[in-house]
Motif scaffolding. Structure first.
Motif, PDB file in Angstrom:
ATOM      1  N   TRP A  40       0.833  -1.204   0.000  1.00  0.00           N
ATOM      2  CA  TRP A  40       0.000   0.000   0.000  1.00  0.00           C
ATOM      3  C   TRP A  40       0.866   1.251   0.000  1.00  0.00           C
ATOM      4  CZ3 TRP A  40      -5.015   0.970  -0.709  1.00  0.00           C
ATOM      5  CH2 TRP A  40      -5.492   2.238  -0.352  1.00  0.00           C
ATOM      6  N   ASN A  41       1.915   1.240   0.799  1.00  0.00           N
ATOM      7  CA  ASN A  41       2.801   2.392   0.871  1.00  0.00           C
ATOM      8  C   ASN A  41       3.515   2.610  -0.459  1.00  0.00           C
ATOM      9  OD1 ASN A  41       4.119   4.480   2.544  1.00  0.00           O
ATOM     10  ND2 ASN A  41       5.964   3.283   2.122  1.00  0.00           N
ATOM     11  N   SER A  42       3.957   1.528  -1.106  1.00  0.00           N
ATOM     12  CA  SER A  42       4.617   1.646  -2.408  1.00  0.00           C
ATOM     13  C   SER A  42       3.654   2.178  -3.456  1.00  0.00           C
ATOM     14  CB  SER A  42       5.164   0.286  -2.848  1.00  0.00           C
ATOM     15  OG  SER A  42       6.160  -0.165  -1.970  1.00  0.00           O
ATOM     16  N   LEU A  43       2.413   1.721  -3.391  1.00  0.00           N
ATOM     17  CA  LEU A  43       1.396   2.161  -4.344  1.00  0.00           C
ATOM     18  C   LEU A  43       1.128   3.658  -4.207  1.00  0.00           C
ATOM     19  CD1 LEU A  43      -0.908   1.777  -6.385  1.00  0.00           C
ATOM     20  CD2 LEU A  43      -2.345   1.036  -4.481  1.00  0.00           C
ATOM     21  N   THR A  44       0.890   4.107  -2.986  1.00  0.00           N
ATOM     22  CA  THR A  44       0.576   5.521  -2.789  1.00  0.00           C
ATOM     23  C   THR A  44       1.765   6.406  -3.162  1.00  0.00           C
ATOM     24  OG1 THR A  44       1.166   5.290  -0.446  1.00  0.00           O
ATOM     25  CG2 THR A  44      -1.167   5.113  -1.014  1.00  0.00           C
ATOM     26  N   SER A  45       2.979   5.943  -2.910  1.00  0.00           N
ATOM     27  CA  SER A  45       4.164   6.711  -3.289  1.00  0.00           C
ATOM     28  C   SER A  45       4.271   6.835  -4.804  1.00  0.00           C
ATOM     29  CB  SER A  45       5.430   6.053  -2.729  1.00  0.00           C
ATOM     30  OG  SER A  45       5.436   6.067  -1.317  1.00  0.00           O
ATOM     31  N   ALA A  46       3.968   5.737  -5.503  1.00  0.00           N
ATOM     32  CA  ALA A  46       4.022   5.758  -6.964  1.00  0.00           C
ATOM     33  C   ALA A  46       2.986   6.726  -7.528  1.00  0.00           C
ATOM     34  CB  ALA A  46       3.792   4.357  -7.520  1.00  0.00           C
ATOM     35  N   VAL A  47       1.772   6.687  -6.967  1.00  0.00           N
ATOM     36  CA  VAL A  47       0.713   7.571  -7.452  1.00  0.00           C
ATOM     37  C   VAL A  47       1.071   9.027  -7.192  1.00  0.00           C
ATOM     38  CG1 VAL A  47      -1.698   8.236  -7.173  1.00  0.00           C
ATOM     39  CG2 VAL A  47      -1.074   5.821  -7.239  1.00  0.00           C
ATOM     40  N   ASP A  48       1.669   9.314  -6.040  1.00  0.00           N
ATOM     41  CA  ASP A  48       2.095  10.680  -5.743  1.00  0.00           C
ATOM     42  C   ASP A  48       3.117  11.160  -6.768  1.00  0.00           C
ATOM     43  OD1 ASP A  48       0.448  10.861  -3.562  1.00  0.00           O
ATOM     44  OD2 ASP A  48       2.005  10.390  -2.085  1.00  0.00           O
ATOM     45  N   SER A  49       4.028  10.268  -7.178  1.00  0.00           N
ATOM     46  CA  SER A  49       5.047  10.633  -8.161  1.00  0.00           C
ATOM     47  C   SER A  49       4.438  10.851  -9.542  1.00  0.00           C
ATOM     48  CB  SER A  49       6.123   9.542  -8.245  1.00  0.00           C
ATOM     49  OG  SER A  49       6.797   9.393  -7.015  1.00  0.00           O
ATOM     50  N   MET A  50       3.392  10.097  -9.862  1.00  0.00           N
ATOM     51  CA  MET A  50       2.748  10.197 -11.163  1.00  0.00           C
ATOM     52  C   MET A  50       1.836  11.408 -11.277  1.00  0.00           C
ATOM     53  SD  MET A  50       1.710   6.179 -11.442  1.00  0.00           S
ATOM     54  CE  MET A  50       0.372   6.508 -12.587  1.00  0.00           C
ATOM     55  N   HIS A  51       1.291  11.856 -10.148  1.00  0.00           N
ATOM     56  CA  HIS A  51       0.255  12.888 -10.181  1.00  0.00           C
ATOM     57  C   HIS A  51       0.821  14.244 -10.590  1.00  0.00           C
ATOM     58  CE1 HIS A  51      -3.487  14.877  -9.364  1.00  0.00           C
ATOM     59  NE2 HIS A  51      -2.930  15.675  -8.480  1.00  0.00           N
ATOM     60  N   GLU A  52       0.256  14.828 -11.622  1.00  0.00           N
ATOM     61  CA  GLU A  52       0.656  16.156 -12.087  1.00  0.00           C
ATOM     62  C   GLU A  52      -0.583  16.870 -12.624  1.00  0.00           C
ATOM     63  OE1 GLU A  52       3.626  17.483 -15.519  1.00  0.00           O
ATOM     64  OE2 GLU A  52       4.670  16.685 -13.748  1.00  0.00           O
ATOM     65  N   PRO A  53      -1.168  17.765 -11.838  1.00  0.00           N
ATOM     66  CA  PRO A  53      -2.389  18.465 -12.268  1.00  0.00           C
ATOM     67  C   PRO A  53      -2.134  19.283 -13.528  1.00  0.00           C
ATOM     68  CG  PRO A  53      -1.985  18.761  -9.913  1.00  0.00           C
ATOM     69  CD  PRO A  53      -0.740  18.161 -10.495  1.00  0.00           C
ATOM     70  N   VAL A  54      -3.206  19.582 -14.253  1.00  0.00           N
ATOM     71  CA  VAL A  54      -3.105  20.409 -15.454  1.00  0.00           C
ATOM     72  C   VAL A  54      -4.064  21.585 -15.310  1.00  0.00           C
ATOM     73  CG1 VAL A  54      -4.807  18.967 -16.663  1.00  0.00           C
ATOM     74  CG2 VAL A  54      -3.246  20.421 -17.976  1.00  0.00           C
ATOM     75  N   ASP A  55      -3.581  22.768 -15.645  1.00  0.00           N
ATOM     76  CA  ASP A  55      -4.354  23.995 -15.465  1.00  0.00           C
ATOM     77  C   ASP A  55      -5.165  24.275 -16.727  1.00  0.00           C
ATOM     78  OD1 ASP A  55      -5.392  26.349 -14.557  1.00  0.00           O
ATOM     79  OD2 ASP A  55      -3.564  27.531 -14.898  1.00  0.00           O
ATOM     80  N   ARG A  56      -6.405  23.842 -16.724  1.00  0.00           N
ATOM     81  CA  ARG A  56      -7.289  24.083 -17.860  1.00  0.00           C
ATOM     82  C   ARG A  56      -8.727  23.881 -17.409  1.00  0.00           C
ATOM     83  NH1 ARG A  56      -9.405  19.350 -20.249  1.00  0.00           N
ATOM     84  NH2 ARG A  56      -9.807  20.432 -22.202  1.00  0.00           N
ATOM     85  N   GLU A  57      -9.669  24.392 -18.195  1.00  0.00           N
ATOM     86  CA  GLU A  57     -11.088  24.186 -17.930  1.00  0.00           C
ATOM     87  C   GLU A  57     -11.752  23.679 -19.195  1.00  0.00           C
ATOM     88  OE1 GLU A  57     -13.032  27.593 -16.406  1.00  0.00           O
ATOM     89  OE2 GLU A  57     -11.729  27.788 -14.648  1.00  0.00           O
ATOM     90  N   THR A  58     -12.522  22.609 -19.063  1.00  0.00           N
ATOM     91  CA  THR A  58     -13.253  22.100 -20.210  1.00  0.00           C
ATOM     92  C   THR A  58     -14.525  22.908 -20.417  1.00  0.00           C
ATOM     93  OG1 THR A  58     -14.417  20.193 -21.147  1.00  0.00           O
ATOM     94  CG2 THR A  58     -14.387  20.381 -18.745  1.00  0.00           C
ATOM     95  N   THR A  59     -14.867  23.140 -21.670  1.00  0.00           N
ATOM     96  CA  THR A  59     -16.122  23.822 -21.987  1.00  0.00           C
ATOM     97  C   THR A  59     -17.189  22.826 -22.425  1.00  0.00           C
ATOM     98  OG1 THR A  59     -15.437  24.152 -24.290  1.00  0.00           O
ATOM     99  CG2 THR A  59     -14.860  25.877 -22.708  1.00  0.00           C
ATOM    100  N   LYS A  60     -16.855  21.551 -22.381  1.00  0.00           N
ATOM    101  CA  LYS A  60     -17.754  20.521 -22.907  1.00  0.00           C
ATOM    102  C   LYS A  60     -18.577  19.841 -21.821  1.00  0.00           C
ATOM    103  CE  LYS A  60     -16.174  21.131 -27.068  1.00  0.00           C
ATOM    104  NZ  LYS A  60     -17.002  21.787 -28.102  1.00  0.00           N
ATOM    105  N   ARG A  61     -18.332  20.182 -20.553  1.00  0.00           N
ATOM    106  CA  ARG A  61     -19.146  19.625 -19.461  1.00  0.00           C
ATOM    107  C   ARG A  61     -19.837  20.765 -18.732  1.00  0.00           C
ATOM    108  NH1 ARG A  61     -19.202  14.400 -18.287  1.00  0.00           N
ATOM    109  NH2 ARG A  61     -17.436  13.067 -18.877  1.00  0.00           N
ATOM    110  N   THR A  62     -21.120  20.633 -18.547  1.00  0.00           N
ATOM    111  CA  THR A  62     -21.873  21.656 -17.818  1.00  0.00           C
ATOM    112  C   THR A  62     -21.895  21.372 -16.323  1.00  0.00           C
ATOM    113  OG1 THR A  62     -23.937  20.423 -18.214  1.00  0.00           O
ATOM    114  CG2 THR A  62     -23.334  22.154 -19.799  1.00  0.00           C
ATOM    115  N   GLU A  63     -21.642  20.110 -15.938  1.00  0.00           N
ATOM    116  CA  GLU A  63     -21.607  19.740 -14.528  1.00  0.00           C
ATOM    117  C   GLU A  63     -20.327  18.958 -14.248  1.00  0.00           C
ATOM    118  OE1 GLU A  63     -25.107  17.580 -13.545  1.00  0.00           O
ATOM    119  OE2 GLU A  63     -26.481  19.221 -14.036  1.00  0.00           O
ATOM    120  N   THR A  64     -19.873  19.021 -13.005  1.00  0.00           N
ATOM    121  CA  THR A  64     -18.641  18.341 -12.619  1.00  0.00           C
ATOM    122  C   THR A  64     -18.806  16.830 -12.718  1.00  0.00           C
ATOM    123  OG1 THR A  64     -18.113  20.142 -11.091  1.00  0.00           O
ATOM    124  CG2 THR A  64     -16.943  18.056 -10.776  1.00  0.00           C
ATOM    125  N   LEU A  65     -17.808  16.169 -13.292  1.00  0.00           N
ATOM    126  CA  LEU A  65     -17.816  14.711 -13.406  1.00  0.00           C
ATOM    127  C   LEU A  65     -17.825  14.077 -12.015  1.00  0.00           C
ATOM    128  CD1 LEU A  65     -17.450  12.110 -15.178  1.00  0.00           C
ATOM    129  CD2 LEU A  65     -14.987  12.456 -14.893  1.00  0.00           C
TER     130      LEU A  65
END
Length: 309
Positions: free
Chosen positions: A36-61
């Motif tokens: 579990w610890n290895s998994l969460t560490s890997a996901v933390d390393s992979m996670h990279e947010p992107v600064d953008r807004e979609t205009t194709k969804r009217t409600e949050t997924l």
């Protein structure tokens, strides 16, 4: 990245398909604190947010409500001298109610508007001009569907991911030799280095980029199949290390858990297709031109799968 002789690995794993390239949506089962610890560490390393807004969804997924979602997979070749363009672009839509995944390959030479750059160019140039955000905006505009998530894959390091699951077996429909490796027709078993070469070959294929896209999808599906068939985890460190080094995504750990929990049945039915067009030179540059009828057909199919208008 250096080539390493692939190790012989036991082919018994926990179902971690939801984590490997995201399309491995079949099941992250994690036993024990160390895993579990290895998994969460890997996901933390992979996670990279992107600064953008979609205009194709009217409600949050809402993944907890099992709403259909989409992912843009970007295969970026980081070899020396590479221009930084995304040579591989695959859009996946996942619908748990229909228990299916649609996997659309977009030819890299497809001519379209590059959103945010003010030009019309090859679609894979969006990554060179504006990175992940511009790629997502451009593909979203081209397909007229919301692009909810992205997954950027270092294709040079993809061989590490293939090796981490013990290699893959694919059914090859074209006899060819590429970079000193012969790939006969029929069933072939590939380690990471060979899988990378298998998915890169383009010019020797009479189908050109379409043939390469087919082989890329074969490799991805083979990794999916390998992960789905395994039921105990032995080399989780190798897998998580390969993922954390070679994948970036805006998916959070909680979102991955929701996908594993609510969407795993969809991964059992994957439909692959691509975009057809006509090759043409414009100002000395070769493009793939997609007519309105073909674009509408693709857009309609994906909108229906995502349950959006």
């Amino acid at each position: 990245m250096r080539s390493e002789k692939p190790k012989k690995k036991k082919r018994k794993w926990l179902r971690i398909t939801g984590l490997i390239l995201l399309i491995l949506l079949i099941g992250i089962g994690v036993y024990g604190y160390t895993i579990w610890n290895s998994l969460t560490s890997a996901v933390d390393s992979m996670h990279e947010p992107v600064d953008r807004e979609t205009t194709k969804r009217t409600e949050t997924l809402n993944l907890e409500q099992q709403e259909p979602f989409s992912v843009l997979m970007l295969g970026v070749d980081e070899r020396d001298g590479d221009s930084g363009r995304s040579d591989t672009m695959i859009v996946m839509t996942v619908n748990p109610e229909k228990k299916s995944v649609k996997m659309l390959s977009i030819p890299r030479d497809t001519r379209t508007e590059i959103v945010g750059h003010g030009t019309t160019d090859k679609i894979n140039h969006a990554y060179a001009f504006g990175g992940v955000a511009m790629s997502m905006d451009t593909v979203e505009n081209f397909l007229d569907i919301p692009i909810d998530y992205y997954m950027q894959i270092n294709m040079e390091g993809f061989k590490d991911i293939v090796d981490s699951v013990g290699g893959v077996t694919v059914n090859n429909d074209l006899d060819f030799t590429y970079e000193g490796v012969h790939f006969p027709k029929g069933e072939v078993t590939l380690n990471g280095e060979k899988a990378l070469k298998f998915s890169r070959m383009r010019y020797e294929d009479p189908r050109g980029d379409f043939g390469r896209q087919l082989r890329q999808r074969l490799i991805i599906q083979a990794v999916l199949k390998e992960g789905a068939s395994l039921n105990s985890l032995t080399n989780f460190d190798d897998i998580f290390a390969a993922l954390s080094k070679n994948i970036k995504t805006n998916l959070t750990f909680d979102e991955m858990v929701n996908i594993q929990k609510n969407y795993k049945q969809a991964a059992g039915n994957i439909e692959q297709f691509t975009i057809n067009g006509t090759g043409q030179k414009i100002d000395g540059i070769w493009y793939l031109l997609v007519d309105d009828a073909e674009k509408t057909k693709i857009q309609t199919a994906l909108k229906d799968h995502l349950s959006v208008k």
